[in-house]
Design a protein around this motif. Structure first.
Motif, short mmCIF file in Angstrom:
data_model
loop_
_atom_site.label_atom_id
_atom_site.label_comp_id
_atom_site.label_asym_id
_atom_site.label_seq_id
_atom_site.Cartn_x
_atom_site.Cartn_y
_atom_site.Cartn_z
N PRO A 218 0.80 -1.24 0.00
CA PRO A 218 0.00 0.00 0.00
C PRO A 218 0.83 1.27 0.00
O PRO A 218 0.83 2.04 0.97
CB PRO A 218 -0.84 -0.15 1.27
N TYR A 219 1.50 1.51 -1.12
CA TYR A 219 2.27 2.75 -1.27
C TYR A 219 1.36 3.97 -1.23
O TYR A 219 1.80 5.06 -0.89
CB TYR A 219 3.05 2.75 -2.59
N GLN A 220 0.13 3.80 -1.67
CA GLN A 220 -0.82 4.92 -1.68
C GLN A 220 -1.81 4.69 -0.55
O GLN A 220 -2.81 3.99 -0.71
CB GLN A 220 -1.54 4.98 -3.03
N PRO A 221 -1.55 5.26 0.61
CA PRO A 221 -2.35 4.87 1.79
C PRO A 221 -3.82 5.24 1.70
O PRO A 221 -4.66 4.51 2.22
CB PRO A 221 -1.66 5.64 2.93
N ARG B 86 8.89 -3.84 6.62
CA ARG B 86 7.90 -2.78 6.53
C ARG B 86 7.22 -2.53 7.86
O ARG B 86 6.88 -3.47 8.56
CB ARG B 86 6.86 -3.22 5.51
N ILE C 25 4.02 -0.18 9.60
CA ILE C 25 2.86 0.68 9.40
C ILE C 25 2.65 1.47 10.69
O ILE C 25 2.85 0.94 11.78
CB ILE C 25 1.59 -0.16 9.12
N GLY C 26 2.24 2.70 10.55
CA GLY C 26 2.01 3.51 11.74
C GLY C 26 0.72 4.30 11.65
O GLY C 26 0.15 4.50 10.58
N LEU C 27 0.31 4.72 12.82
CA LEU C 27 -0.87 5.59 12.92
C LEU C 27 -0.44 7.01 12.56
O LEU C 27 0.64 7.46 12.92
CB LEU C 27 -1.34 5.54 14.38
N PHE D 113 -3.75 5.43 8.64
CA PHE D 113 -2.58 4.57 8.73
C PHE D 113 -1.73 4.71 7.47
O PHE D 113 -2.26 4.89 6.37
CB PHE D 113 -3.01 3.11 8.89
N THR D 114 -0.44 4.60 7.64
CA THR D 114 0.45 4.72 6.49
C THR D 114 1.76 3.99 6.79
O THR D 114 2.04 3.64 7.94
CB THR D 114 0.73 6.22 6.17
N MET D 115 2.53 3.73 5.74
CA MET D 115 3.84 3.13 5.94
C MET D 115 4.75 4.17 6.58
O MET D 115 4.75 5.33 6.19
CB MET D 115 4.40 2.68 4.59
N ILE D 116 5.53 3.72 7.57
CA ILE D 116 6.40 4.68 8.27
C ILE D 116 7.85 4.23 8.23
O ILE D 116 8.15 3.08 7.90
CB ILE D 116 5.97 4.86 9.74
N LEU D 117 8.71 5.16 8.58
CA LEU D 117 10.15 4.92 8.67
C LEU D 117 10.68 4.25 7.40
O LEU D 117 11.53 3.36 7.47
CB LEU D 117 10.48 4.08 9.92
#
Lengths: 506, 443, 443, 506
Positions: free
Chosen positions: C89-92, C286, C288-290, C301-305
């Motif tokens: 999910p590159y496009q959150p 990978r 995921i973070g809030l 939610f989105t990919m983080i770091l």
């Protein structure tokens, strides 16, 4: 959200399908020295059907998107009263799709389908035991078909006895299928009113009974969710004049494992396996309507019946008195298997627990709604309801003009499915609500809050409510346009003809 | 929750049930206790292992239902839980997807049949036929029904059952023993001014395609009777659609359109009519239609003409049907658009070729009449053997082949040397050759 | 379309491919032509019929992977095509559901382990262990690694492969032959100031639960080495979670959480760390973070770091991992919430009881040491027979029972009389009794 | 649209699960005379895990709703460049779920899994034939794992030969995994620039070659979608100095069945079965990364290899030179089976047709975009692209300030998935687009129109575009908040700790 019609997506020349052994077709033509085009002559279709063809990915996307614009119990509560929208276990879907069920031909030799017959046999025994009946026919594919079968059984029973009884008593709170089924079996329907405590009016019943009375069709608990507490008296009255009792099983969910229709005095019953026994509704079907009987009425059940001799299961076609077949083959096997699984997993105790939980849910919701202005619980509010309850929004309508339908649409707007509305007919602005045992407490509370908020909103801004729903994939639909003779459009073909200039009116 | 309700004991909720009929303990059904999924799976597996599945080769068993292939995508679609856990879409705004799928089914089926209106399902072909006859009686207000004698015997039984409560005169028309087709002369004699409907199947029980349909239509319409036709929808890839020869009502079963055998059900009863006020208004079952939003801005779908239905009209309804086979209609719609018109035609051709190949190969054996009837056929055909078929059938079973349907006890033939074979797209030439070879050994 | 492109022949699109290497005809692979689904199904079926499935009784075969039951609902969820046909999910904004499911998996796994951060998967336990060691080397900038000698031998092999390109010194610690546990004394001697990490499995290859974990943590931390623990997550229903005894990194495989056997994969590699800047920044895979919407109004939610990852950092990334086992994480999340904490505890208890019952029953036979090791165990245990196990194994197979894993060729034991048995919730007492009886006959 | 976290829905005391044979637990405790609580001692978990438990219907609803808030190729186009998001046949899902695959234990005796081994054997042979390699290892679970395996093989190959080669050449247009994998295997990465015609700069390559060169990692066609037309020269150059060529198979889709990496001169390759061969991506995995080799490199492949002797299939563990295992067991079986099905259904000819159609789709889209202001096709626009193309939105950015990211969000707003953006790094404001052969023409045209309309909108109202998406389940997300040390929240546990007052910073 909107999705084009398949007609806008594909054309008849396209196909997403590869047929098997397509490489052999030329060879077959050669061997046969003929083609269907030559041989069919005047029975040859002169052009390809107007069916648009899509690639597989287009088919998947189209129906995936349509499914996302649909709502079932797996999305949220569907508290349609008398519809018993309970959870459908996923394992049932798995098992019903097993090739060892799906790939069986109905005319296979019984020795090659003993496993499935064993399941059906156990199911039949369990249903008979649970309801206090002697035998069941699994053939009837829906509740209404079960009712028709039952009504025909009553008809044939009296024909065989040479009795000319042509009246069927039906309470005014009954499901619409009851009078419709009775009529299809050739009966005149005699309507019995409901007393003010919500049960059959005994005086009216007495007045209706006569030598023309063939029987009564009852659902118990009735559609108000109230148990007919004088059922034993009713049964006595009918039996004493030689008439029969038919039980509409649509409302069994709150009492299964607690009290049996057979013990109440019913002679014939039907069960909705897709309501009470965990098989899904499928957006309207397939259902399974099992009809059961006691005593001499067993002889009249639709044939064949599942049976066992020694270790061998078989279909018993013996039909001296029976009404014949209600449909081809043996019934809707997939929902029958799902009902088998449901009962097998729960057992008698689990079924009883489910019934009790469904009744707790009903009465918990009633308690939550107690004192909420705008709604009332007609017919003896002190009496516990069973599987369902019927609220009346009449006070709210009188106060604000907001109707049961408006409330329904406002619920949709909140992403909640509406209850059954305007039924039973004896309640004004009826909201008929059935949570079943599946609904978590949180959801029931959410539903009560939603109804409360809608009432508040109705007082603040009634006209805004009339515009709902807005959060659904489409706004409120025009029923007049839908049904008007000059605009009614049941198929794309009719639309196409209109677009081609024909004046089509119904 | 009990506290909120104001009770201590759940049984207080059942206080209005007469004491003496309250069960003292739960019924002893199921397996004695709640089962885990794993325990259930093992029990079910031990049962299903006793079933015998024929896929290599696929069954040659006919009788109105044949082994067809099911595209995986059809299963995937009807496994969408938003579809299969939905109720009848009484609230259209929250169920547009389901309604559109139903509308598409109705439309596709109508185009396949070349009829104008199709409902979103009856239980199966047999009940659709019975309801068609009932509708014809309402439309014409007549009480005599003429039925072809070469229809499926179980459908005949069902029709009789459904008409049990009605005062109706059912008359059968014989068939030509050479061709297997309806005896047109006899038909003409039977149909009269009291006849509500003439019911014919194309193909009929023997797989034979009636080619006298235009004449039958004429006979019926001359007496102002309705012409009801029963069809195998898959045959319509190559066979003339009933809309082209004057059918007033068409019934049938869409089982071949991706539904699988399922040991007899669920299937999908077809019911369609011409664009005619009376016919449509007397139609049983559910209809979905196109409409607009109240602001007129968007198109949408909803249930229409509900005043025919039992939940509104009660004893005056056109039928008592409410639950139907709706999910199967979604499957059939997906199947039809996956194939498209051209795919349906190619598939029907392939079935024609394969079934004719099998019939021809079987005719090579001395004393075997294959096909028994001379009328052109589709998919199914009767083979007459020089000896009782049941012995042949048993030998085939021993070789893992599910042969034709014995017709010894099946009206209208009742011939113990004959059997009804079915060959579809699922059968390769090699499969057919295996059947032929095995039969050769059994003769 | 070709016209619009401006070409006549599709091969013009390949004009820049050197002529001499363009294939003249398509490669002769597959079955010679395009197959229909039906043909494919029959071919596949003819192959799969050659596989032998053990469900009655379920396999007693251990070796790091055991037969567990899979709730049907887990399968239904991972069969949702919006999930399984999605990409990373590159496009959150268009994949919030998937991201929330991943976040929930991370959260649930973190709570099960009592660790703070878990990523959304490594390939499997073995590569997670290898990556944990690599991460420890980056964090500590040290080049010596201490690994318990009683870990799964295949994981040992994988660790060695992954460290092939690195200048690293791997040292094994022996185990106590009585208890099966890590030799703490030896460990203390090996761990030094050059040690990047100590890697231990709980339970270890023998199913034995290391109870010296606090001491191991102390030894490692005293030397500022990281303590890496490998776990069977299902054991944590009753066994102390690694977060409670000082683990810095936890790895493992979530296969027992509803994933099935699948002949070895896909499984679900667990990777989790404490809340520590360096550890999290050196984490592979990978996360995921809030977060909030840019208008601050809603949570999402989105990919983080992602700056740790290869698609941004390239050769400086913490790992090259990109595709992982994400869908399996959704399955594990669904499994965990279906059971809940209490359900996980009950299930783990049930497995403990059943495996101990089996061990006890087998100990009834003379000459059989069951369990071979004295350390408390979970699910798997070693049984030593008075004769070579392979003969026992073969006799069990003949009775339809899949027995324990022969340890003749398996380090660290290499004992041809021993086998590793696994007993789970899928085994009834009757199943176990059948095993015991069959073994009795084989001895 | 929003759905609560599972932590808001359930509590650890709840459970929707019935464990098998739960009635036996008490008996087991009795027989054992012990409980785990007693025996585990200090290793006993002192409390139930903080895992909320939900009823089955709640689990289903939660994940059903989450799925509806997700987007895969079954919903619409996902033209992520280099990701090859093609249709995943439904039949593969069916078959991979067959218990005769799912229930197999990896340590079962090979004689009891001959059917599956046959499938894997055929798959291995087919992949080798399709790519012109000698043998493949199915073990690597993803493309990156395949790359790591390949890099380690090269490393070990030179170690065994006693050659000290520690440099890996990698074009600047390469996938990020290439340098990351090379680094993990201990190589130094030497970056090779791209020439202005979009292929490897040959002069720079010559300059980079030395006795320290271990090899080159190339993908061909490269990430610009351009075929490296000097590949044979490149291979000669590398081989002539004793170095090796590694092929990144991520971009095979446009050339499969037309030209083979082996014939181009590659020594080791990996294939992404979840890209090129129809296995789904699963929202990130599982994948299957198969690594293949030619000649003496075969000895270095990860073990075991699938093999056949007579009629019997088995795992060949022989490993004199091999790098060992890349993961446990044999690979990700489910995607391997799906790739088998994909190839089996298409055959060599079908694969070739798929490749050609994917290239037609790419170039058709380029033709549609020709003359659309705001976008350009960098690097020799006349040259046909293969599986994918890379547009630059630099002109639009210069004109309006609207970036590739804004365009991506505007596409999401239209219900279309965005392409890969900002990759390859050598293209400014890159939009990397790959439709694959699955995408219907209508969708490709719709996508071109969308990009055109977005460019128009960008000129009219650039700031509005910066606010998109609005039609998605959530608006544009804050990446700074997401990654800030004091707000970064990777688990609910961290959130819980913060709510309990802890200051957690990363």
């Amino acid at each position: 959200w909107s999705e084009p019609l398949v007609y806008e997506l594909g054309s008849p020349d396209n196909s997403g399908f590869i047929r098997p052994y397509s490489d052999e077709d030329a060879e077959l033509e050669r061997v046969l020295g003929a083609t269907p085009e030559e041989k069919l002559g005047r029975m040859l279709r002169d052009r390809v059907p107007e069916i648009p063809g899509l690639s597989e990915i287009e088919v998947v996307r189209h129906f995936t998107r349509l499914s996302q614009m649909s709502y079932g119990v797996d999305v949220g509560p569907v508290p349609l009263g008398s519809c018993t929208m309970k959870y459908n276990p996923k394992i049932s879907e798995d098992i019903a799709r097993d090739p060892r069920i799906r790939y069986l031909h109905p005319y296979q030799d019984p020795d090659t389908v003993q496993g499935l017959l064993e399941m059906l046999y156990l199911l039949e025994r369990w249903l008979a035991e649970l309801t206090g009946m002697d035998r069941c026919s699994l053939q009837t594919p829906a509740g209404a078909a079960g009712e028709l079968a039952g009504a025909l059984m009553i008809r044939k029973y009296f024909m065989d006895r040479g009795e000319d009884r042509d009246e069927m008593l039906i309470p005014d709170s009954a499901h619409g299928t009851n009078p419709a089924s009775a009529a299809m079996a050739g009966f005149k329907v005699v309507r019995i009113p409901t007393s003010e405590n919500g049960t059959v009016d005994m005086e009216a019943l007495d007045a209706a009974l006569s030598e023309r009375t063939a029987g009564i069709m009852l659902t118990n608990p009735n559609t108000l969710g109230i148990f007919e507490d004088q059922i034993l008296e009713i049964a006595d009255k009918l039996h004493s004049i030689g008439a029969l009792l038919y039980y509409d099983g649509a409302n069994l969910n709150g009492i299964m494992g607690i009290v049996r229709p057979g013990d109440m005095g019913f002679d014939i019953i039907h069960l909705n396996l897709h309501k009470t026994f965990g098989a899904p509704h499928g957006g309207g079907g397939p259902g399974a309507g099992v009809v059961c009987a006691r005593g001499e009425l067993v002889d009249y059940l639709p044939r064949p019946l599942i049976a066992k001799k020694g270790d061998r299961y078989y279909w018993d076609y013996e039909c001296e008195k029976c009404i014949g077949r209600i449909r081809m083959f043996y019934g809707n096997i997939a929902p029958l298997v799902k009902a088998f699984i449901y009962i097998a997993m729960l057992g008698g105790e689990g079924l009883r627990e489910a019934a009790i939980q469904s009744v707790i849910n009903t009465n918990y919701f009633i308690a939550l709604m107690g004192g909420v202005d705008g709604y009332e619980l007609p017919y003896d509010p002190e009496r516990p309801r069973k599987h369902e309850l019927v609220l009346s929004a009449k006070p709210l309508k009188q106060e604000t003009g907001v109707t049961a339908e408006d409330i329904a649409k406002a619920l949709l707007d909140r992403g909640l499915h509406a209850p059954t509305i305007y039924f039973p007919l004896i309640v004004d602005e009826a909201l008929m609500i059935e949570f079943t045992e599946s609904e978590p407490r949180r959801q029931i509370e959410e539903y009560a809050v939603a109804l409360q908020e809608i009432a508040r909103e109705a007082r603040r801004n009634p006209s805004a409510l009339k515009q709902l729903p807005k959060n659904t994939s489409i706004g409120r639909l025009d029923n007049v346009y839908a049904n008007h003779p000059r605009s009614v459009t049941p198929t794309f073909r009719v639309l196409r003809r209109r677009l081609q200039g024909e004046q089509l009116s119904l | 929750m009990l506290r909120r309700i104001g009770i201590d004991d759940v049984m207080e909720l059942y206080k209005d049930v007469p004491r003496k009929i309250v069960l003292e303990k739960p019924p002893g059904i199921g397996f004695g206790r709640q089962l885990s999924e794993w325990e259930l799976r093992r029990i079910v597996d031990s049962m299903l292992r006793k079933n015998k599945v024929y896929t290599d080769p696929p069954p040659f068993l006919g009788g109105g239902v044949c082994f067809h292939t099911i595209p995986a995508v059809v299963d995937a679609i009807v496994s969408r839980n938003e579809f299969y856990t939905a109720y009848t879409p009484y609230q259209p705004e929250i169920n547009q997807g389901l309604l559109q799928a139903f509308f598409e089914y109705q439309s596709l089926m109508a185009d396949l049949l070349e009829m104008d209106v199709a409902n979103v399902s009856m239980y199966d072909w047999s009940t659709a036929a019975a309801e068609a006859i009932l509708a014809a009686m309402r439309v014409t207000k007549r009480r005599k029904v003429v039925v072809a004698g070469n229809i499926h015997p179980e459908r005949m039984e069902v029709i009789k059952t459904w008409l049990l409560g009605k005062d109706v005169n059912i008359q059968l028309v014989g068939f030509d023993r050479e061709t297997g087709r309806v005896d047109l002369e006899q038909l003409e004699n039977i149909v009269d001014n009291n006849t509500a409907a003439v019911y014919v199947e194309v193909p009929n029980f023997f797989g034979v395609i009636e080619d006298g349909v235009d004449a039958i239509a004429e006979v019926a319409h001359k007496r102002k009777a309705l012409f009801i036709v029963g069809v195998d929808p898959l045959s319509l890839g190559i066979v003339r659609p009933p809309g082209s020869y004057g059918a007033d009502i068409v019934v049938g079963d869409a089982q071949p359109l991706g539904l699988g055998l399922n040991y007899g059900g669920p299937y999908l009863g077809i019911f369609a009519t011409r664009w005619d006020r009376k016919l449509v208004r007397q139609m049983p079952g559910r209809l979905i239609g196109l409409t607009k939003t109240i602001d007129g801005k968007e198109y949408g779908f909803t249930m229409i003409l509900q005043t025919r239905e039992q939940h509104i009209r009660r004893e005056k309804a056109t039928s008592n049907i409410t639950s139907n086979e709706a999910l199967m209609a979604v499957a059939a719609a997906a199947y039809m658009v996956l194939l498209g018109g051209s795919g349906l035609r190619e598939l029907a051709r392939s079935i024609w070729l394969r079934s004719h190949y099998a019939a021809k190969r079987l005719a090579e054996f001395e004393g075997v009449e294959s096909p028994l009837f001379g009328g052109e056929f589709f998919k199914e055909f009767v083979v007459k053997f020089p000896k009782p078929y049941h012995t042949v059938h048993r030998m085939l079973l021993e070789k893992g082949i599910l042969g034709g349907l014995p017709l010894a006890d099946k009206p209208p033939l009742m011939d113990d040397c004959s059997a009804l074979f079915c060959v579809t797209e699922a059968h390769s030439m090699k499969d057919i050759d295996r059947l032929v070879e095995a039969i050769g050994e059994a003769l």
